[in-house]
Design a protein around this motif. Structure first.
Motif, PDB file in Angstrom:
ATOM      1  N   PRO A 195      39.226  -0.158 -16.034  1.00 25.07           N
ATOM      2  CA  PRO A 195      38.882   1.263 -16.113  1.00 25.07           C
ATOM      3  C   PRO A 195      38.199   1.709 -14.819  1.00 25.07           C
ATOM      4  N   ASP A 196      38.528   2.886 -14.371  1.00 29.70           N
ATOM      5  CA  ASP A 196      37.930   3.445 -13.157  1.00 29.70           C
ATOM      6  C   ASP A 196      36.851   4.436 -13.580  1.00 29.70           C
ATOM      7  N   TRP A 197      35.608   4.004 -13.541  1.00 27.38           N
ATOM      8  CA  TRP A 197      34.506   4.842 -14.015  1.00 27.38           C
ATOM      9  C   TRP A 197      34.141   5.932 -13.011  1.00 27.38           C
ATOM     10  N   GLN A 198      34.740   5.915 -11.843  1.00 33.99           N
ATOM     11  CA  GLN A 198      34.543   6.991 -10.875  1.00 33.99           C
ATOM     12  C   GLN A 198      35.536   8.129 -11.099  1.00 33.99           C
TER      13      GLN A 198
ATOM     14  N   ASN B 211      36.865  10.751 -13.498  1.00 36.96           N
ATOM     15  CA  ASN B 211      36.594  11.494 -14.736  1.00 36.96           C
ATOM     16  C   ASN B 211      37.871  11.947 -15.434  1.00 36.96           C
TER      17      ASN B 211
ATOM     18  N   LYS C 296      39.296   6.869 -21.371  1.00 36.41           N
ATOM     19  CA  LYS C 296      39.015   5.519 -21.826  1.00 36.41           C
ATOM     20  C   LYS C 296      38.772   5.581 -23.325  1.00 36.41           C
TER      21      LYS C 296
ATOM     22  N   GLN D 144      36.355   8.645 -23.803  1.00 34.99           N
ATOM     23  CA  GLN D 144      35.253   9.092 -22.971  1.00 34.99           C
ATOM     24  C   GLN D 144      35.789   9.305 -21.566  1.00 34.99           C
TER      25      GLN D 144
ATOM     26  N   SER E 223      33.447  10.766 -18.350  1.00 39.91           N
ATOM     27  CA  SER E 223      32.374  10.338 -17.469  1.00 39.91           C
ATOM     28  C   SER E 223      31.200   9.727 -18.225  1.00 39.91           C
TER      29      SER E 223
ATOM     30  N   SER F 125      29.678   7.452 -21.537  1.00 40.94           N
ATOM     31  CA  SER F 125      30.199   6.333 -22.314  1.00 40.94           C
ATOM     32  C   SER F 125      29.231   5.938 -23.407  1.00 40.94           C
TER      33      SER F 125
ATOM     34  N   SER G 137      31.944  -0.889 -20.747  1.00 44.42           N
ATOM     35  CA  SER G 137      33.170  -0.658 -19.979  1.00 44.42           C
ATOM     36  C   SER G 137      34.170  -1.791 -20.141  1.00 44.42           C
TER      37      SER G 137
ATOM     38  N   CYS H 132      36.696  -1.051 -23.394  1.00 43.66           N
ATOM     39  CA  CYS H 132      37.460   0.182 -23.599  1.00 43.66           C
ATOM     40  C   CYS H 132      38.924  -0.043 -23.224  1.00 43.66           C
TER      41      CYS H 132
END
Length: 152
Positions: free
Chosen positions: A84-87, A89, A93, A117, A119, A121, A125, A128
């Motif tokens: 997952p790329d949490w940067q 938005n 996820k 989600q 941005s 959570s 991570s 997800c």
């Protein structure tokens, strides 16, 4: 001992090997990850982990710690190692949502649905999914592992 290396054709896997004749049969790989991952042993096979080694490594852990390790491997396999790329938005996820109500007929724990989600959570991570479909599949297929992780 002589070694002969054989290139497995793309999209195929070894189906069987006859030691007496040297005959190797190939079978097409199932394309959908849900067809390849039905049980936790399939997850270990996906990651190239021997089940006896996994059990030995987990022998000193509590049930919830073992379940967490199992869930990390399950999510990684079903996501086909997609991180997952949490940067980002815009990348959704998904995580399973469980009903732990006392009135539940399944012993106080049942799969309720999935949520996403962007941005923010509410789940780790590592746990997800990249799609709702994979999330729903994992929650129903591996509900006993989730139960151990959340309730024991």
């Amino acid at each position: 001992m002589e070694i002969l290396k054989i290139q497995v054709p793309e999209g195929f896997q070894i189906d069987s090997f006859d030691k007496s004749t040297g005959e190797i049969k190939f079978a097409p790989k199932p394309k959908d990850i849900k067809e390849r991952i039905k049980h936790f042993d399939d997850v270990l096979l996906y990651h190239g982990i021997n089940s006896d080694v996994f059990k030995k490594e987990c022998s000193f852990l509590t049930d919830d710690e073992i379940a967490y390790r199992q869930l990390r491997l399950i999510v990684s396999a079903l996501n086909e190692d997609f991180p997952p790329d949490w940067q980002n938005n815009n990348q959704w996820k998904y995580f399973p949502w469980f009903d732990m109500d006392d009135s539940s007929s399944s012993g106080r724990f049942s799969f309720y649905g999935s949520d996403y989600q962007s941005s923010d959570s509410f789940c780790g991570s590592r746990l997800c999914f990249k799609s709702r479909e994979l999330c729903d599949y994992a929650a129903t297929t591996f509900i006993e592992i989730y139960r151990k992780f959340f309730t024991i």
